[in-house]
Design a protein around this motif. Structure first.
Motif, PDB file in Angstrom:
ATOM      1  N   GLN A 131       0.836  -1.182   0.000  1.00  0.00           N
ATOM      2  CA  GLN A 131       0.000   0.000   0.000  1.00  0.00           C
ATOM      3  C   GLN A 131       0.880   1.245   0.000  1.00  0.00           C
ATOM      4  O   GLN A 131       1.876   1.309   0.726  1.00  0.00           O
ATOM      5  N   VAL A 132       0.507   2.206  -0.817  1.00  0.00           N
ATOM      6  CA  VAL A 132       1.242   3.467  -0.917  1.00  0.00           C
ATOM      7  C   VAL A 132       0.331   4.594  -0.481  1.00  0.00           C
ATOM      8  O   VAL A 132      -0.780   4.734  -0.976  1.00  0.00           O
ATOM      9  N   GLN A 133       0.800   5.380   0.450  1.00  0.00           N
ATOM     10  CA  GLN A 133       0.051   6.570   0.867  1.00  0.00           C
ATOM     11  C   GLN A 133       0.791   7.805   0.387  1.00  0.00           C
ATOM     12  O   GLN A 133       2.013   7.912   0.551  1.00  0.00           O
ATOM     13  N   LEU A 134       0.028   8.727  -0.186  1.00  0.00           N
ATOM     14  CA  LEU A 134       0.607   9.945  -0.757  1.00  0.00           C
ATOM     15  C   LEU A 134      -0.044  11.162  -0.125  1.00  0.00           C
ATOM     16  O   LEU A 134      -1.271  11.219  -0.004  1.00  0.00           O
ATOM     17  N   VAL A 135       0.772  12.132   0.251  1.00  0.00           N
ATOM     18  CA  VAL A 135       0.258  13.351   0.839  1.00  0.00           C
ATOM     19  C   VAL A 135       0.877  14.544   0.128  1.00  0.00           C
ATOM     20  O   VAL A 135       2.101  14.724   0.142  1.00  0.00           O
ATOM     21  N   GLU A 136       0.010  15.352  -0.482  1.00  0.00           N
ATOM     22  CA  GLU A 136       0.457  16.551  -1.176  1.00  0.00           C
ATOM     23  C   GLU A 136       0.494  17.747  -0.236  1.00  0.00           C
ATOM     24  O   GLU A 136      -0.271  17.821   0.730  1.00  0.00           O
ATOM     25  N   SER A 137       1.353  18.692  -0.558  1.00  0.00           N
ATOM     26  CA  SER A 137       1.415  19.955   0.167  1.00  0.00           C
ATOM     27  C   SER A 137       1.978  21.020  -0.764  1.00  0.00           C
ATOM     28  O   SER A 137       2.510  20.704  -1.831  1.00  0.00           O
ATOM     29  N   GLY A 138       1.838  22.275  -0.349  1.00  0.00           N
ATOM     30  CA  GLY A 138       2.420  23.369  -1.106  1.00  0.00           C
ATOM     31  C   GLY A 138       1.443  24.177  -1.930  1.00  0.00           C
ATOM     32  O   GLY A 138       1.821  25.169  -2.557  1.00  0.00           O
ATOM     33  N   SER A 183       4.852  31.779  -8.853  1.00  0.00           N
ATOM     34  CA  SER A 183       5.372  30.417  -8.784  1.00  0.00           C
ATOM     35  C   SER A 183       4.907  29.727  -7.509  1.00  0.00           C
ATOM     36  O   SER A 183       4.653  30.378  -6.493  1.00  0.00           O
ATOM     37  N   LEU A 184       4.817  28.414  -7.603  1.00  0.00           N
ATOM     38  CA  LEU A 184       4.540  27.568  -6.446  1.00  0.00           C
ATOM     39  C   LEU A 184       5.303  26.273  -6.619  1.00  0.00           C
ATOM     40  O   LEU A 184       5.566  25.849  -7.753  1.00  0.00           O
ATOM     41  N   ARG A 185       5.613  25.651  -5.512  1.00  0.00           N
ATOM     42  CA  ARG A 185       6.239  24.332  -5.551  1.00  0.00           C
ATOM     43  C   ARG A 185       5.397  23.362  -4.744  1.00  0.00           C
ATOM     44  O   ARG A 185       5.208  23.546  -3.537  1.00  0.00           O
ATOM     45  N   LEU A 186       4.890  22.347  -5.417  1.00  0.00           N
ATOM     46  CA  LEU A 186       4.113  21.310  -4.767  1.00  0.00           C
ATOM     47  C   LEU A 186       5.018  20.158  -4.367  1.00  0.00           C
ATOM     48  O   LEU A 186       5.965  19.832  -5.086  1.00  0.00           O
ATOM     49  N   SER A 187       4.707  19.560  -3.229  1.00  0.00           N
ATOM     50  CA  SER A 187       5.453  18.395  -2.755  1.00  0.00           C
ATOM     51  C   SER A 187       4.508  17.222  -2.563  1.00  0.00           C
ATOM     52  O   SER A 187       3.329  17.406  -2.250  1.00  0.00           O
ATOM     53  N   CYS A 188       5.042  16.038  -2.737  1.00  0.00           N
ATOM     54  CA  CYS A 188       4.269  14.815  -2.520  1.00  0.00           C
ATOM     55  C   CYS A 188       5.136  13.871  -1.694  1.00  0.00           C
ATOM     56  O   CYS A 188       6.200  13.440  -2.160  1.00  0.00           O
ATOM     57  N   ALA A 189       4.689  13.577  -0.491  1.00  0.00           N
ATOM     58  CA  ALA A 189       5.409  12.661   0.386  1.00  0.00           C
ATOM     59  C   ALA A 189       4.784  11.276   0.288  1.00  0.00           C
ATOM     60  O   ALA A 189       3.572  11.133   0.483  1.00  0.00           O
ATOM     61  N   ALA A 190       5.608  10.300  -0.016  1.00  0.00           N
ATOM     62  CA  ALA A 190       5.124   8.922  -0.188  1.00  0.00           C
ATOM     63  C   ALA A 190       5.564   8.056   0.975  1.00  0.00           C
ATOM     64  O   ALA A 190       6.741   8.044   1.346  1.00  0.00           O
ATOM     65  N   SER A 191       4.599   7.348   1.538  1.00  0.00           N
ATOM     66  CA  SER A 191       4.932   6.422   2.622  1.00  0.00           C
ATOM     67  C   SER A 191       4.976   5.008   2.056  1.00  0.00           C
ATOM     68  O   SER A 191       3.953   4.317   2.014  1.00  0.00           O
ATOM     69  N   VAL A 192       6.129   4.639   1.569  1.00  0.00           N
ATOM     70  CA  VAL A 192       6.334   3.316   0.998  1.00  0.00           C
ATOM     71  C   VAL A 192       7.824   3.022   1.087  1.00  0.00           C
ATOM     72  O   VAL A 192       8.651   3.902   0.872  1.00  0.00           O
ATOM     73  N   ARG A 193       8.159   1.785   1.392  1.00  0.00           N
ATOM     74  CA  ARG A 193       9.564   1.436   1.572  1.00  0.00           C
ATOM     75  C   ARG A 193      10.318   1.375   0.256  1.00  0.00           C
ATOM     76  O   ARG A 193      11.522   1.616   0.219  1.00  0.00           O
ATOM     77  N   THR A 194       9.595   1.067  -0.805  1.00  0.00           N
ATOM     78  CA  THR A 194      10.262   0.876  -2.091  1.00  0.00           C
ATOM     79  C   THR A 194       9.915   2.001  -3.056  1.00  0.00           C
ATOM     80  O   THR A 194       9.537   1.767  -4.209  1.00  0.00           O
ATOM     81  N   PHE A 195      10.054   3.227  -2.572  1.00  0.00           N
ATOM     82  CA  PHE A 195       9.707   4.410  -3.369  1.00  0.00           C
ATOM     83  C   PHE A 195      10.419   4.414  -4.708  1.00  0.00           C
ATOM     84  O   PHE A 195       9.855   4.806  -5.734  1.00  0.00           O
ATOM     85  N   ARG A 196      11.636   3.938  -4.733  1.00  0.00           N
ATOM     86  CA  ARG A 196      12.440   3.997  -5.948  1.00  0.00           C
ATOM     87  C   ARG A 196      11.862   3.099  -7.049  1.00  0.00           C
ATOM     88  O   ARG A 196      12.265   3.194  -8.201  1.00  0.00           O
ATOM     89  N   ASN A 197      10.930   2.217  -6.700  1.00  0.00           N
ATOM     90  CA  ASN A 197      10.334   1.325  -7.697  1.00  0.00           C
ATOM     91  C   ASN A 197       9.151   1.949  -8.436  1.00  0.00           C
ATOM     92  O   ASN A 197       8.661   1.372  -9.407  1.00  0.00           O
ATOM     93  N   TYR A 198       8.711   3.121  -7.960  1.00  0.00           N
ATOM     94  CA  TYR A 198       7.484   3.703  -8.480  1.00  0.00           C
ATOM     95  C   TYR A 198       7.745   4.917  -9.355  1.00  0.00           C
ATOM     96  O   TYR A 198       8.561   5.780  -9.010  1.00  0.00           O
ATOM     97  N   ALA A 199       7.022   4.968 -10.460  1.00  0.00           N
ATOM     98  CA  ALA A 199       6.916   6.220 -11.195  1.00  0.00           C
ATOM     99  C   ALA A 199       5.979   7.141 -10.416  1.00  0.00           C
ATOM    100  O   ALA A 199       5.089   6.666  -9.691  1.00  0.00           O
ATOM    101  N   MET A 200       6.197   8.433 -10.553  1.00  0.00           N
ATOM    102  CA  MET A 200       5.371   9.422  -9.864  1.00  0.00           C
ATOM    103  C   MET A 200       4.750  10.366 -10.886  1.00  0.00           C
ATOM    104  O   MET A 200       5.370  10.699 -11.903  1.00  0.00           O
TER     105      MET A 200
END
Length: 121
Positions: free
Chosen positions: A1-8, A17-34
């Motif tokens: 399961q992947v949980q994503l939380v946006e902010s910004g 200008s604005l910068r949006l962030s997305c924090a992912a709660s997953v151990r294998t983040f490097r395996n996922y396209a975003m």
């Protein structure tokens, strides 16, 4: 399961200008396209940008190409840097994750709850 939380998200004047962030709660983040999508009032959710698991491949919609930049880092985060914002960029912006991803909503398995961006003229 992947949980994503946006902010910004927030309110900005046209040209800003604005910068949006997305924090992912997953151990294998490097395996996922975003990816980033957006949904304006009364409209369907649309593709904005995506980045491959390696960060080497990036795609943008024509409407944001040259103004927005997608990136990711090793802190389980993805970002969307937005410049030269226009009123038509006003929307709720959603972060998405998937092993492959693509330009369609159905291509992404995991979604955040979104963050609102409002651009005034």
């Amino acid at each position: 399961q992947v949980q994503l939380v946006e902010s910004g998200g927030g309110s900005v004047q046209a040209g800003g200008s604005l910068r949006l962030s997305c924090a992912a709660s997953v151990r294998t983040f490097r395996n996922y396209a975003m990816g980033w999508f957006r949904q304006a009032p009364g409209k369907e959710r649309e593709f904005v940008a995506s980045i491959s698991w390696s960060g080497n491949s990036k795609d943008y919609s024509d409407s944001v190409k040259g103004r927005f930049t997608i990136s990711r880092d090793n802190t389980n985060s993805a970002y969307l840097q937005m410049h030269s914002l226009k009123p038509e960029d006003t929307a709720v912006y959603y972060c998405a994750a998937d092993f492959k991803g693509g330009a369609y909503v159905r291509s992404w398995a995991y979604w955040g709850k979104g963050t609102l961006v409002t651009v005034s003229s």
